[in-house]
Write a protein that holds these residues in place. Sequence first.
Motif, PDB file in Angstrom:
ATOM      1  N   CYS A  30       0.841  -1.201   0.000  1.00 47.25           N
ATOM      2  CA  CYS A  30       0.000   0.000   0.000  1.00 47.25           C
ATOM      3  C   CYS A  30       0.871   1.244   0.000  1.00 47.25           C
ATOM      4  CB  CYS A  30      -0.895   0.012   1.233  1.00 47.25           C
ATOM      5  SG  CYS A  30      -2.089  -1.322   1.186  1.00 47.25           S
ATOM      6  N   HIS A 207     -10.364   1.330   1.579  1.00 41.50           N
ATOM      7  CA  HIS A 207     -10.082  -0.112   1.608  1.00 41.50           C
ATOM      8  C   HIS A 207     -10.449  -0.777   0.279  1.00 41.50           C
ATOM      9  CE1 HIS A 207      -9.949   1.115   5.691  1.00 41.50           C
ATOM     10  NE2 HIS A 207     -11.251   1.057   5.892  1.00 41.50           N
ATOM     11  N   HIS A 225       1.238  -9.337   0.480  1.00 37.23           N
ATOM     12  CA  HIS A 225       0.557  -8.052   0.627  1.00 37.23           C
ATOM     13  C   HIS A 225       1.198  -7.377   1.828  1.00 37.23           C
ATOM     14  CE1 HIS A 225      -2.348  -4.911   0.803  1.00 37.23           C
ATOM     15  NE2 HIS A 225      -3.308  -5.531   0.144  1.00 37.23           N
ATOM     16  N   HIS A 236      -6.081  -3.280   6.250  1.00 34.62           N
ATOM     17  CA  HIS A 236      -5.890  -4.622   5.671  1.00 34.62           C
ATOM     18  C   HIS A 236      -6.973  -5.597   6.109  1.00 34.62           C
ATOM     19  CE1 HIS A 236      -1.403  -3.788   4.613  1.00 34.62           C
ATOM     20  NE2 HIS A 236      -2.256  -3.264   3.763  1.00 34.62           N
ATOM     21  N   GLU A 239      -9.767  -4.863   3.822  1.00 29.27           N
ATOM     22  CA  GLU A 239      -9.483  -5.347   2.464  1.00 29.27           C
ATOM     23  C   GLU A 239      -9.759  -6.843   2.384  1.00 29.27           C
ATOM     24  OE1 GLU A 239      -5.857  -4.667   0.281  1.00 29.27           O
ATOM     25  OE2 GLU A 239      -5.448  -2.876   1.439  1.00 29.27           O
ATOM     26  N   TRP A 259       1.515 -11.853   4.682  1.00 26.46           N
ATOM     27  CA  TRP A 259       1.224 -10.456   5.033  1.00 26.46           C
ATOM     28  C   TRP A 259       2.417  -9.895   5.796  1.00 26.46           C
ATOM     29  CZ3 TRP A 259      -3.262  -7.802   3.649  1.00 26.46           C
ATOM     30  CH2 TRP A 259      -4.180  -8.573   2.907  1.00 26.46           C
ATOM     31  N   HIS A 261       4.450  -6.485   7.409  1.00 22.00           N
ATOM     32  CA  HIS A 261       4.250  -5.101   7.885  1.00 22.00           C
ATOM     33  C   HIS A 261       5.523  -4.530   8.486  1.00 22.00           C
ATOM     34  CE1 HIS A 261       0.110  -6.715   7.699  1.00 22.00           C
ATOM     35  NE2 HIS A 261      -0.121  -5.500   7.218  1.00 22.00           N
TER      36      HIS A 261
END
Length: 461
Positions: A30, A207, A225, A236, A239, A259, A261
């Motif tokens: 993102c 989102h 992602h 998220h 989403e 995922w 972060h």
Amino acid sequence: MNDILLYDSLSNQKKTFEPIDINNIRIYACGPTVYNFAHIGNARMAIVFDSFVRLFRAKYTNVTYVSNITDIDDKIIEAAKELDVSIDELTQKYTKIYNEDMSKLNVLPPDVQPKATEYVKEMVDFIQQLIEGGKAYEKDGHVFFHVPEHAAYGKLSNRAFDQQLAGSRVQVSNIKKNQQDFVLWKPSNENQPGWNSPWGFGRPGWHTECCVMSEVNLQIPFDIHGGGQDLIFPHHENEIAQTCANNNSENPEDYARYWIHNGFVTVDGEKMSKSLNNIILINDILGNYHGEVIRLALLSTHYRKSLDWNEHLLYQSKNFLDKGYNFLKNNSEIEVLEESKLKHELSTILCNDLNIPESITFLNKVLKTTAKFSLEEIKSVLIFAGEVLGLFHDNPDSWFQKESKISLSEKNRIENLIKQRNIFKAQKDFEAADIIRAELKQAGIILEDTSEGTTWKVENS
Ligand SMILES: [Zn+2]
């Protein structure tokens, strides 16, 4: 090359990366909402994911990296109104500046950089499908996702039902069926940007934008992602809810397998905020430091941990880069090896969840004990590190030329002159203060007086 181990925020564990399609690794991160200059927090995200992409490219033949630009958002609308400019003008300006700043930090442009406003038709179709599937409902020109219709809600953030109230700040809560329901579409008035839709003139929610831009450009499920840690909830989570609900799935892995972060950035221990006046803009520090110095400073703490920004990080990073460039400068004729023991050791460290701090410790040790290795080995590991970490892209000669333009002693001289000028100003001897300003300007140094004190930057850099 070794297997790549990744810390997956969905399962909360380190996993061996297994590609869905070994011939095309697909990654979505993102990107920024463009209404202001990028700060070090925005840059950290871009640099971390760029380094991941570089690591994947070192191992796999084909990697597709998509990172979006959010160019429609309430913050953008507010900023445009405040500055009395059109939304297009504002978002185009800051998208351009963002990309220029990132390029100076050696962030490679994503393969696709979708802009939300270019996907509104697909978003309308996506929302329509959710309504038809009974997962979303329309009320007074708004469309909401109905959270109780999606039993798997909360798997990424592990939030209990009563903590899932991020949407409750939305003023229209009295028209939602449930407090947790979040907005997919909202009405725009004539002064706000909007598009025609089955629910009237309006605009999509944030989102929904990422669901559509990732699926259109990568197909689902894709491999990774990611984004900043603050996006886990609600962004998220919401989403996942939409995309999974639209595919009758309760498993977030049907959207993206892993995922990832990155942690927050603080400044001298404090969260960056407008009220503390401590937001550090990339555009400003690029005036004083080479992009690679800033890049390495932002990578100096493991990407999952919070990074506390301070000047010391920049000195440390510059010091390491000077050593590396010095070696490269003195060994320009030495050949680079395809395979080497040091390269293999470094790759093992980097493949372990992108452990950049440990890789820098390793390289520092190598540069300290050069007699232990062949020059070919050392040069090869530095070049390899540079490819994955986005460093050593400059010509070693010009590195030292640029840097000498503003050496440490020069910096001390500037700081001392500013102190002296402040004394003159306090004594109301403005003439003497102006002479210092003019003297620095002649040397290409521009002073800026702010409420926090005087800052300086190199002219035209
Ligand atoms: Zn997103």
